[in-house]
Motif scaffolding. Structure first.
Motif, PDB file in Angstrom:
ATOM      1  N   LYS A   1     134.487  11.007 -57.576  1.00 52.78           N
ATOM      2  CA  LYS A   1     134.560  12.460 -57.416  1.00 52.78           C
ATOM      3  C   LYS A   1     133.453  13.186 -58.154  1.00 52.78           C
ATOM      4  O   LYS A   1     133.028  14.241 -57.770  1.00 52.78           O
ATOM      5  CB  LYS A   1     135.923  12.952 -57.945  1.00 52.78           C
ATOM      6  N   GLY A   2     132.910  12.651 -59.169  1.00 53.79           N
ATOM      7  CA  GLY A   2     131.883  13.350 -59.928  1.00 53.79           C
ATOM      8  C   GLY A   2     130.474  13.069 -59.462  1.00 53.79           C
ATOM      9  O   GLY A   2     129.513  13.647 -59.971  1.00 53.79           O
ATOM     10  N   GLU A   3     130.307  12.184 -58.482  1.00 54.77           N
ATOM     11  CA  GLU A   3     128.966  11.803 -58.021  1.00 54.77           C
ATOM     12  C   GLU A   3     128.509  12.725 -56.916  1.00 54.77           C
ATOM     13  O   GLU A   3     129.201  12.891 -55.910  1.00 54.77           O
ATOM     14  CB  GLU A   3     128.976  10.348 -57.553  1.00 54.77           C
ATOM     15  N   LYS A   4     127.324  13.371 -57.102  1.00 55.13           N
ATOM     16  CA  LYS A   4     126.705  14.231 -56.093  1.00 55.13           C
ATOM     17  C   LYS A   4     125.248  13.816 -55.979  1.00 55.13           C
ATOM     18  O   LYS A   4     124.474  13.967 -56.934  1.00 55.13           O
ATOM     19  CB  LYS A   4     126.808  15.699 -56.474  1.00 55.13           C
ATOM     20  N   LYS A   5     124.837  13.337 -54.807  1.00 50.79           N
ATOM     21  CA  LYS A   5     123.505  12.776 -54.610  1.00 50.79           C
ATOM     22  C   LYS A   5     122.636  13.778 -53.871  1.00 50.79           C
ATOM     23  O   LYS A   5     122.981  14.225 -52.782  1.00 50.79           O
ATOM     24  CB  LYS A   5     123.583  11.468 -53.828  1.00 50.79           C
ATOM     25  N   LEU A   6     121.478  14.152 -54.488  1.00 50.64           N
ATOM     26  CA  LEU A   6     120.504  15.058 -53.873  1.00 50.64           C
ATOM     27  C   LEU A   6     119.766  14.310 -52.772  1.00 50.64           C
ATOM     28  O   LEU A   6     119.262  13.214 -52.984  1.00 50.64           O
ATOM     29  CB  LEU A   6     119.515  15.551 -54.934  1.00 50.64           C
ATOM     30  N   PHE A   7     119.718  14.949 -51.574  1.00 49.26           N
ATOM     31  CA  PHE A   7     118.976  14.297 -50.484  1.00 49.26           C
ATOM     32  C   PHE A   7     117.994  15.256 -49.827  1.00 49.26           C
ATOM     33  O   PHE A   7     117.256  14.857 -48.923  1.00 49.26           O
ATOM     34  CB  PHE A   7     119.937  13.696 -49.456  1.00 49.26           C
ATOM     35  N   GLY A   8     117.939  16.542 -50.223  1.00 52.60           N
ATOM     36  CA  GLY A   8     116.982  17.453 -49.632  1.00 52.60           C
ATOM     37  C   GLY A   8     117.071  18.839 -50.224  1.00 52.60           C
ATOM     38  O   GLY A   8     117.978  19.152 -50.992  1.00 52.60           O
ATOM     39  N   TYR A   9     116.139  19.719 -49.829  1.00 51.83           N
ATOM     40  CA  TYR A   9     116.129  21.087 -50.321  1.00 51.83           C
ATOM     41  C   TYR A   9     115.384  21.966 -49.317  1.00 51.83           C
ATOM     42  O   TYR A   9     114.622  21.482 -48.474  1.00 51.83           O
ATOM     43  CB  TYR A   9     115.473  21.167 -51.699  1.00 51.83           C
ATOM     44  N   SER A  10     115.625  23.299 -49.438  1.00 50.96           N
ATOM     45  CA  SER A  10     114.908  24.338 -48.674  1.00 50.96           C
ATOM     46  C   SER A  10     114.623  25.480 -49.620  1.00 50.96           C
ATOM     47  O   SER A  10     115.290  25.643 -50.658  1.00 50.96           O
ATOM     48  CB  SER A  10     115.744  24.830 -47.486  1.00 50.96           C
ATOM     49  N   PHE A  11     113.629  26.314 -49.244  1.00 52.52           N
ATOM     50  CA  PHE A  11     113.310  27.467 -50.072  1.00 52.52           C
ATOM     51  C   PHE A  11     112.794  28.581 -49.171  1.00 52.52           C
ATOM     52  O   PHE A  11     112.381  28.348 -48.025  1.00 52.52           O
ATOM     53  CB  PHE A  11     112.287  27.102 -51.151  1.00 52.52           C
ATOM     54  N   VAL A  12     112.782  29.800 -49.727  1.00 50.66           N
ATOM     55  CA  VAL A  12     112.271  30.945 -49.011  1.00 50.66           C
ATOM     56  C   VAL A  12     111.690  31.923 -50.015  1.00 50.66           C
ATOM     57  O   VAL A  12     112.339  32.293 -50.994  1.00 50.66           O
ATOM     58  CB  VAL A  12     113.376  31.630 -48.159  1.00 50.66           C
ATOM     59  N   PRO A  13     110.429  32.340 -49.853  1.00 49.18           N
ATOM     60  CA  PRO A  13     109.837  33.352 -50.752  1.00 49.18           C
ATOM     61  C   PRO A  13     110.447  34.714 -50.471  1.00 49.18           C
ATOM     62  O   PRO A  13     110.768  35.067 -49.333  1.00 49.18           O
ATOM     63  CB  PRO A  13     108.357  33.312 -50.394  1.00 49.18           C
ATOM     64  N   LEU A  14     110.582  35.568 -51.488  1.00 49.72           N
ATOM     65  CA  LEU A  14     111.193  36.892 -51.334  1.00 49.72           C
ATOM     66  C   LEU A  14     110.173  37.963 -50.965  1.00 49.72           C
ATOM     67  O   LEU A  14     110.554  39.019 -50.478  1.00 49.72           O
ATOM     68  CB  LEU A  14     111.911  37.283 -52.635  1.00 49.72           C
ATOM     69  N   MET A  15     108.919  37.779 -51.165  1.00 48.85           N
ATOM     70  CA  MET A  15     107.901  38.782 -50.855  1.00 48.85           C
ATOM     71  C   MET A  15     106.662  38.085 -50.347  1.00 48.85           C
ATOM     72  O   MET A  15     106.269  37.039 -50.857  1.00 48.85           O
ATOM     73  CB  MET A  15     107.565  39.625 -52.086  1.00 48.85           C
ATOM     74  N   GLN A  16     106.070  38.722 -49.295  1.00 46.05           N
ATOM     75  CA  GLN A  16     104.852  38.186 -48.733  1.00 46.05           C
ATOM     76  C   GLN A  16     103.654  38.622 -49.570  1.00 46.05           C
ATOM     77  O   GLN A  16     103.755  39.464 -50.468  1.00 46.05           O
ATOM     78  CB  GLN A  16     104.712  38.653 -47.285  1.00 46.05           C
ATOM     79  N   GLU A  17     102.525  38.064 -49.233  1.00 47.87           N
ATOM     80  CA  GLU A  17     101.329  38.351 -50.013  1.00 47.87           C
ATOM     81  C   GLU A  17     100.892  39.807 -49.905  1.00 47.87           C
ATOM     82  O   GLU A  17     100.315  40.370 -50.834  1.00 47.87           O
ATOM     83  CB  GLU A  17     100.178  37.423 -49.572  1.00 47.87           C
ATOM     84  N   ASP A  18     101.165  40.473 -48.760  1.00 48.87           N
ATOM     85  CA  ASP A  18     100.762  41.871 -48.592  1.00 48.87           C
ATOM     86  C   ASP A  18     101.753  42.845 -49.225  1.00 48.87           C
ATOM     87  O   ASP A  18     101.596  44.059 -49.106  1.00 48.87           O
ATOM     88  CB  ASP A  18     100.570  42.190 -47.115  1.00 48.87           C
ATOM     89  N   GLY A  19     102.772  42.321 -49.858  1.00 47.87           N
ATOM     90  CA  GLY A  19     103.729  43.183 -50.535  1.00 47.87           C
ATOM     91  C   GLY A  19     105.016  43.453 -49.755  1.00 47.87           C
ATOM     92  O   GLY A  19     105.927  44.089 -50.277  1.00 47.87           O
ATOM     93  N   ARG A  20     105.066  43.007 -48.533  1.00 49.14           N
ATOM     94  CA  ARG A  20     106.285  43.209 -47.748  1.00 49.14           C
ATOM     95  C   ARG A  20     107.332  42.194 -48.170  1.00 49.14           C
ATOM     96  O   ARG A  20     107.035  41.036 -48.433  1.00 49.14           O
ATOM     97  CB  ARG A  20     106.006  43.058 -46.255  1.00 49.14           C
TER      98      ARG A  20
END
Length: 1649
Positions: free
Chosen positions: A203-222
């Motif tokens: 029950k205590g074992e949790k195996k990482l198998f992947g990830y995702s991400f998303v930036p909150l602001m673009q380079e132009d400031g939007r």
């Protein structure tokens, strides 16, 4: 709901309406559970739940939630609900922006929803158990602490762990996470999602198998755009180190922005979806907005950014409203020449954006910005310049859309201009002030120029003008911040004055004009008196133009109301200014306001409810404006108003208009019923105004300039003013009346005095209002206000005087007074006080007039009419139909006919009386009533108009309809003989037109009436004399005596009770003597009631032998003019041994004004005759009546009309067995002795007549005994033998050995035999087998008609045999208790007193003294069935059927009162032979059978122990006396026990007795002829034909007074009567009788209605 271990164990939800939300209060939510499989729910949609899931519902588990709605912002709520916020309440902000974003509000929340994922198995045989962990990292890759919130009210965490869905590679979480990231940390931050597999073994074992991400602001400031994003799942090892974000931050994060050449990531099947939503006041997702806000960084993009501003979503603009405005004015300050126009357009776009309903909540944001944050001190120059440039281009521009947008934003443009100028003045100390004012004046000049352009309704310039006028009033407040009040008022006046004067009905500019004026009047600028005097003229000019053309009245009313309301508020201010303003309004709008009210009140109301409400509102607005304006007017205003009229015609039109409007305001429907105060205020304004205008009326429209229409309108207004209900103070409570009088006074009296004053000023012009104003003034005088009556009644004297001068009489005044009095008093107006006041005032006024006599006559006539109308109105208030109503209606009807000659009113009251009779079921009287109208019509084809309930038809048709209705009512009233006459008349008409179909029907109807005469029995009514004495009775009854026809089965005691019920305050008089003047003048009510006997007029029918009793009964009780009442008394010394020697009878004969029955059940006594009948004449009458009774019974027995011989047996026994008072021997002792013959030589013929009657009675008895022997049953043979023996003893006592020749030749008249038998053969000797000889003529002193109150001439105590026959026995002791002592020699109990003989002994009790209960006899009891009747000594068991006799076997003297619906045999079976209390049975069975009910009771042999007493005509008599006579007879204390029944014959012996001894039969016959000739026909008789021009029609004979010649026995044919009827001279008949009042002749006998 989770367990303490975090396991989801169930859930509940509340569903709210999208419109109203959850209601405040407690809510009970259901708990849904599903074990461990609850983790597989997935996306939860409450709208479709539980349709798509299989869950368990536990009815014993629930969750209670309390909700309360709080209003206000958060700061306000914190102040008002301190206790609530101390509990650690969690504040949850709206998922999105609020309706209004105020400046300074900071918010930067990012909402992320974990939607779903798609994962591969990863080499396992089963799906994974995936858990998502959410982190927020800054630019340096450090995890932001406490910036991940899983729910409201929970502290922020470093990460968030999602649900773990068991063995699911495509999980759906739908879990929301809020990320409150500060604005300064937004740039460079990103969100990382880590995916782990949770093992079920460990029950205590949790195996990482992947990830995702998303930036909150673009380079132009939007920022990250809102919406759903498909993120790439990057694979990683279980122990991979993700702390260094630089390793993956450069990698692609979403499949939507992958490069085209990166096929590896595109082909992967694993994806992760999230939804983001940013709620920020500082960050934007729009690049154009970002470019505009950062214009300083990119100056070259300013032009493009300003151009693209209109394309940006409005929500983005309002979100950054303050930043956007700062940017625009910053650009304007730095580059006004280059970007001034574009900045102005952008500003206009933002301002108009706030006009949208979606963003109108942001207007306070802009207002706050202008007041607190705006810093463009130099902007006003550019704004004024650009605005003027647009205004100057309006007239020439082809496209007005953009210009209209500019003008729509002019309110806020002026705000910016004014605020900019204020900032500049503060900064520079007021420099360039003149330059600024010049610019503003030039701007307004341009505005006035384009407003003055006249264009068509569809022209774009007109629409642009309307746009500006809508926003123009909003500029006033801004201008007042810099300019003075007069300067701003001058701008407004000149601008409004520049509007075109010509108006088009369909032009929208007209409505906008009034809206602009309305806002101007309601603005702060207009409330200032200094500026109002500048604006009022232009406002009134525009308002007058619209009201004259009746356009936009709603808005006009609103404007005028605002103007007058402001005047009312400032009454305490500067009087000169207010007075001048009122003067301007009066001069401009009073006349047009009056015309407008007339117009809107006369036009039909719209059908729609909303339009109707609007219409009523407009009426109320204008009425309120008029009243307010008139209240503000002073003496000077009225004077100036009246002087302003240049011609008399203008003044005349104005007066007519204002009088008409005032009449409209007085209408009851003008105000709601409970608006009493408003009505009083209105009336106060009206009377104040009328007092001012009356002077103008006198000065300008009198003498040579007299104008009838104006004066008539004035009087008409004054009359309806006084008569309006709200001024009738008598109907109010005392306290309310007192308050009204204190504040307003009695406005009726004030107006009445004004009417009198104006009337006196008319002079000779008064004739123009005679008789038109008689009715209105009469209505005023009927108002119950003494002062008003005293003022107004003398006007009638003035009218009489002027009419006398003009015409020599005042018939018009009289006619109009009479016509209006009826209608007004029927409405409840007028009272006794008014009648007295009217009479006294006018009599006093005419004392010195030359026409005093005719005036007194008029006043007397009107006063008498008032008396009758007041009585009629009082009687009609009673609930039930009674004699008072009918009598009062008859009195009024006769008054209209005889004294006033008002045919229409006469006919109306005929039908009112007819309706009353129908309601009371007086069908005979109803027929006579309707005959009055029928008499006024002829058999002609003259068209008649629609009248009452009659349609438009010819006179012939209406008369036919009336005939049929009258016949129907005569049929229902069993007056069939009268119906036959009308049937004959109708039949003649049908025959003359050859209408054989209707002729056949009419003949069949006539035949059916004949059948009913012979087959059905009619009840014989009783007649009662009623005297009404005392001043408390109505006028038509006061101190008068009447004879009333009683109802069916109604006897004296019932009639007395009915009269006492109708007059509950009346006192019953206990004597029959005429009252003295004390009773006449008493302030009380006295009733004197006793029964009277009718004297039939048709003696020839009653004398004719062979006429059936059914026919005779009609002539006995119909068309009766005279009635008789007898009272016994002793004259001289009373002989104790033989009372008959001194027993006289006082006979009163009453003659009516009209015969009974007629149009009423009672008629007034017109003439009273009093004669005294001597003892000898009384004895002759008694023996004649008994002989007639014997003849009748013998003839009935011979013709087998009796089922048994009991009536004959009892009658024979009563005459033969005279053991009580001596029988005929008493008469012998009294009148045949030598002393009487010597002392009364003038009575020789009468003594001879008495002796002949005694011998005739013996002869009849001998014949009767022979007949009795033939039909007597076997069980009664002993009784018969006893009667024969007693008869021989009686003959011996009389000294009769053999009958004289004249006795043997006298016939026994068969009064009830068939006509055929009587015509063919009449017996001439007394034998059972019949006669063989001629018929001898009756003695002149004998009664020619059968007496319905027959009495015996002999009496005896009933024998035991008779007791056995009748089922009773009665001892002589019982008789002695009611009759004289046995020592007297008078007749016994079978000799009853006359029905009219009563005692005059006084009694102090009201009503009649009552007998003891066991001796009472209620006549109603006899109407009960045998089983319902009480069994007692007074009401024993009825006899068996064998002892009953049918009615037709007993002749007219024994006609029963039975159910008319029964057949004749059935009725006959209901007759029982019985005796009554205190009377011998043989007397009661014959003498009183006529008064019996259908089923009579017998008596048990019981002694009567009551002592002798003296009854009165109003007491409830005993059974026997009641049955025998309607009035108690005899003075028992004096021993008087038996007198004759009143004769029903006109030629009775009493009549001859009144002439004296010298008058013989010839003189009596001559007297009878004279009486017949002088008999006045009944008023309005159906046979009265006075008009010689009318063609002869059949005269109904049975309804009319018989002519001088003896009429035939049966009703003659119409053609036999036609000639004789036309020869009757009605005028001679009327003049021959001095007691008949001559009626006024009608102009034409034939009715015009």
């Amino acid at each position: 709901m989770r367990s303490q271990h975090g396991t989801l164990c169930g859930f509940s939800f509340l569903k709210s309406d999208s419109l109203t939300g959850l209601k405040t209060g407690r809510h009970r939510a259901l708990c849904w559970t599903g074990g461990l499989r609850i983790n597989c729910i997935g996306t939860f949609n409450p709208l479709t739940f539980p349709c798509c899931f299989f869950l368990q519902f536990n009815p014993f588990q629930s969750l209670s939630v309390a909700l309360q709605l709080l209003h206000g912002d958060i700061d306000q709520l914190r102040r008002e609900y301190l206790v609530l916020f101390k509990r650690g309440v969690s504040i949850t902000r709206k998922l999105g922006f609020s309706d209004v974003i105020m400046p300074g509000e900071m918010r930067n929340d990012l909402y992320i929803t974990l939607e779903r994922g798609e994962f591969e198995k990863g080499g396992k045989s089963v799906a994974r158990n995936v858990e998502v962990t959410v982190y927020v990292l800054d630019i340096d890759g450090q995890i932001l602490k406490s910036h991940v919130a899983a729910g409201s009210g929970e502290p922020g965490g470093d990460d968030y762990h999602s649900l773990v869905l068991y063995h699911n590679n495509t999980p759906r979480w739908a879990e929301h996470v809020k990320l409150p990231i500060p604005v300064d940390m937004f740039r460079g931050s990103h969100v990382r999602f880590e995916f782990r597999h949770c093992s079920t073994k460990d029950k205590g074992e949790k195996k990482l198998f992947g990830y995702s991400f998303v930036p909150l602001m673009q380079e132009d400031g939007r920022t990250l755009p809102d919406g759903t994003h498909e993120l790439i799942i990057h694979k990683c090892e279980e122990n991979a180190n993700l702390g260094e974000c630089s390793r993956y931050i450069k990698l692609p994060f979403s499949k939507t922005n992958l490069p085209a050449n990166n096929q590896t990531l595109k082909s992967t099947k694993e994806s992760f979806w999230i939804t983001s939503f940013l709620c920020s006041t500082k960050l934007t997702q729009n690049g154009d907005m970002l470019d505009l806000l950062k214009w300083r960084a990119h100056p070259e993009r300013i032009n493009d950014s300003l151009s693209k501003l209109k394309e940006i979503d409005g929500s983005e603009i309002v979100k950054f409203l303050q930043d956007t405005l700062d940017t625009l004015f910053g650009i304007l300050d730095e580059s006004s020449k280059r970007y001034g126009l574009k900045v102005f357009d952008s500003l206009v776009h933002i301002i108009n954006l706030l006009q949208d309903s979606k963003f109108q909540h942001f207007k306070p944001v802009m207002d706050t910005y202008i007041e607190s944050h705006f810093a463009g001190a130099l902007s006003y120059r550019d704004l004024i310049k650009v605005l003027k440039w647009y205004v100057d281009r309006i007239v020439e521009a082809e496209h007005q859309d953009h210009i209209q947008q500019v003008l729509k934003a002019s309110e806020y443009i002026f705000k910016y201009i004014i605020q900019s100028r204020r900032l500049y003045s503060l900064a520079t100390g007021g420099q360039n002030e003149d330059e600024f004012r010049i610019c503003v004046h030039e701007l307004f000049m341009s505005i006035r120029f384009f407003l003055s352009q006249e264009n068509k309704a569809a022209c774009p310039v007109t629409q642009t003008q309307a746009v500006f006028l809508r926003t123009f009033p909003a500029i006033y407040a801004e201008l007042l911040k810099i300019f003075t009040v007069r300067e701003v008022a001058g701008f407004v006046r000149e601008t409004l004055a520049s509007l075109p004067t010509t108006a088009q009905s369909e032009c929208p500019l007209e409505a906008v004009k009034l809206q602009c004026i309305a806002k101007t009047v309601e603005s702060q600028l207009y409330t200032n008196p200094e500026s109002r005097c500048v604006l009022v003229p232009v406002v009134l000019r525009l308002l007058q133009a619209h009201m004259q053309e009746q356009r936009e009245l709603v808005m006009c009313a609103r404007i005028l109301t605002s103007m007058l309301s402001l005047i009312k508020k400032e009454e305490t201010g500067t009087p000169p200014v207010m007075s001048e303003e009122v003067e301007l309004i009066v001069d401009s709008l009073l006349g047009v306001l009056l015309r407008t009210i007339l117009e809107i009140t006369n036009r039909p109301q719209p059908a729609g409810s909303s339009l109707r409400l609007q219409f009523q509102d407009v009426t109320g607005e204008f009425v309120g404006c008029l009243l307010a304006l008139l209240r503000e007017m002073s003496d000077r205003h009225y004077q100036q108003l009246l002087q302003s009229f240049t011609s008399k015609e203008d003044l005349r039109d104005f007066l007519l208009q204002i009088f008409t409007v005032f009449r409209i305001l007085i209408r009851p429907e003008m105000f709601p019923k409970d608006w009493t105060v408003m009505r009083l205020v209105t009336n106060n304004v009206i009377i104040t105004t009328v007092l001012y205008l009356s002077d103008a009326l006198r000065k300008n429209f009198l003498n040579d300039k007299f104008d009838y229409k104006v004066w008539d309108s004035y009087f008409y207004l004054s009359v309806i003013f006084i008569n309006q209900p709200c001024l009738q103070l008598e109907s109010f409570s005392p306290s309310k009346r007192k308050r009204i009088l204190e504040k307003y006074g009695d406005m009726r009296v004030m107006m009445g005095c004004e009417i009198f004053s104006m009337w006196q000023n008319l002079g000779e012009h008064k004739l123009n209002f005679i008789p038109a104003m008689i009715g209105p003034f009469l209505e005023v005088t009927l108002v119950p206000q003494p002062d008003l009556r005293n003022v107004m009644i003398p006007i009638f004297h003035d009218m009489m005087d002027w009419e006398q001068r003009r015409s020599g009489n005042f018939k018009q005044v009289e006619a109009k007074l009479i016509d209006k009095l009826d209608s007004l008093m029927s409405e409840g107006k007028g009272d006794e006080t008014y009648r007295e006041l009217f009479n006294s005032i006018l009599l006093k006024k005419i004392e010195r007039e030359t026409w005093r006599e005719s005036g007194i006559s008029l006043i007397a006539t009107v006063t008498r009419l008032m008396e009758r109308l007041l009585d009629y109105r009082d009687c009609m208030k009673l609930g039930e139909v009674d004699g008072k109503k009918i009598g009062c209606t008859v009195s009024l009807l006769n008054f209209y006919k005889t004294e006033l000659n008002k045919e229409e009113m006469y006919i109306r009251y005929i039908h009112k009386l007819y309706d009353l009779h129908l309601k009371a079921q007086n069908y005979t009287e109803a027929s006579y009533t309707l005959l009055l109208y029928d008499e006024l019509l002829e058999w002609s084809e003259r068209p008649l108009r629609e009248f009452l309930n009659y349609p438009m038809q010819s006179e012939w048709q209406r008369k036919e309809c009336l005939h049929l209705t009258i016949v129907q009512n005569f049929d229902r009233g069993k007056c069939w003989e009268n119906g036959i006459i009308l049937c004959r008349e109708l039949a003649d008409q049908y025959e003359s037109f050859y209408d054989y179909r209707n002729l056949s029907k009419m003949r069949m109807m006539e035949a059916s009436l004949y059948d009913k005469i012979m087959d059905q029995q009619r009840l014989e009514p009783e007649f009662f004399r009623v005297g009404f004495y005392g001043k408390k009775f109505p006028f038509f009854l006061r101190n008068k005596e009447f004879v009333c026809r009683g109802h069916d089965y109604e006897r004296l005691e019932a009639f007395q009770q009915r009269m006492l019920n109708e007059f509950p305050y009346a006192i019953a008089m206990q004597h029959v003597n005429q009252p003295d003047q004390t009773i006449y003048q008493a302030e009380a009510q006295y009733l004197q009631i006793y029964a009277v006997t009718p004297i039939p007029e048709s003696q020839d029918v009653l004398q004719r032998d062979g006429v059936p009793d059914n026919i005779k009964s009609f002539y006995k009780f119909n068309h009766i003019w005279r009635f008789r009442y007898d009272r016994p008394f002793h004259k001289g010394t009373k002989d104790k041994e033989n009372e008959f020697k001194s027993l006289w009878v006082e006979r009163t004969t009453l003659t009516l004004v009209q015969s009974l029955p007629g149009i009423s059940r009672w008629f007034e006594v017109d003439k009273r005759e009093l004669v005294e009948v001597s003892p000898l004449e009384n004895a002759i009458e008694v023996i004649e009546n008994k002989n007639l009774q014997l003849r009748t019974l013998i003839s009935q027995c011979q013709s087998r009309q009796m089922q048994n011989v009991n009536p004959l047996t009892m009658c024979l026994n009563g005459v033969v067995d005279a053991a009580v008072n001596g029988g005929l021997a008493r008469y012998q002792e009294a009148f045949f002795v030598k002393d009487y013959v010597m002392n009364h030589p003038e009575d020789g013929d009468k003594i001879t007549r008495l002796r002949e009657l005694m011998f005739e009675q013996a002869h009849i008895l001998e014949y009767g005994l022979a007949v009795h022997e033939k039909y007597v049953p076997q069980d009664m043979r002993p009784l018969h033998k006893k009667l024969v023996d007693q008869f021989h003893l009686m003959k011996s006592s009389l000294g009769i050995q053999e009958f004289p020749a004249y006795v043997r030749a006298s016939p026994v008249h068969f009064t009830n035999g068939s006509p055929r038998t009587c015509r063919n053969s009449v017996p001439n000797i007394i034998s059972p087998e019949g006669g063989r000889g001629g018929v001898a003529r009756r003695s002149p002193l004998s009664y020619p008609a059968a007496n319905r109150y027959s009495s015996s001439s002999l009496s005896s105590q009933a024998s035991n045999e008779v007791s056995n026959i009748t089922g009773q026995s009665e001892s002589s002791d019982e008789v002695f208790n009611m009759q004289p002592s046995p020592s007297t020699s008078s007749l016994s109990s079978n000799h009853s007193a006359s029905p009219n003989v009563t005692s005059s002994a006084p009694s102090s009790a009201r009503g009649s003294p009552q007998l003891a209960d066991k001796h009472k006899h209620c006549r109603d009891n006899t109407c009960l069935s045998p089983r319902d009747r009480p069994v007692s000594a007074v009401f024993p068991n009825p006899l068996d059927p064998a002892q009953r006799a049918s009615s037709h076997q007993m002749g007219d003297a024994t006609l029963p009162r039975s159910d008319p619906n029964l057949s004749a045999p059935d009725k006959g079976k209901n007759i029982l032979i019985s005796s009554h209390l205190f009377l011998a049975p043989q007397y009661v069975s014959l003498q009183n059978m006529r008064s019996q009910s259908p089923v009579l009771t017998s008596r048990s042999p019981q002694k009567n122990t009551l002592p002798p007493f003296t009854p009165s005509p109003t007491e409830c008599p005993s059974a026997g006396l009641v049955s025998a006579s309607p009035v108690l007879s005899g003075s028992y204390s004096s021993g008087i026990s038996s007198l004759s029944r009143c004769s029903v014959s006109d030629a009775s012996a009493t009549e001859y007795g009144t002439l004296g001894a010298d008058h013989g039969p010839a003189s009596a016959a001559a007297l009878r002829e004279v009486r017949r000739e002088n008999k006045t026909p009944p008023p309005y008789s159906v046979y009265e034909r006075n008009n010689p021009c009318r063609r002869p029609v059949p005269l109904p004979h049975s309804l009319s007074v018989p002519p001088a010649a003896d009429p035939p026995a049966l009703p003659p044919k119409p053609h036999q009567l036609r000639t004789s009827s036309m020869k009757l001279d009605s005028s001679a008949s009327l003049s021959s009788d001095p007691r008949v009042t001559r009626p006024r002749p009608l102009p034409r006998k034939v009715s015009q209605l």
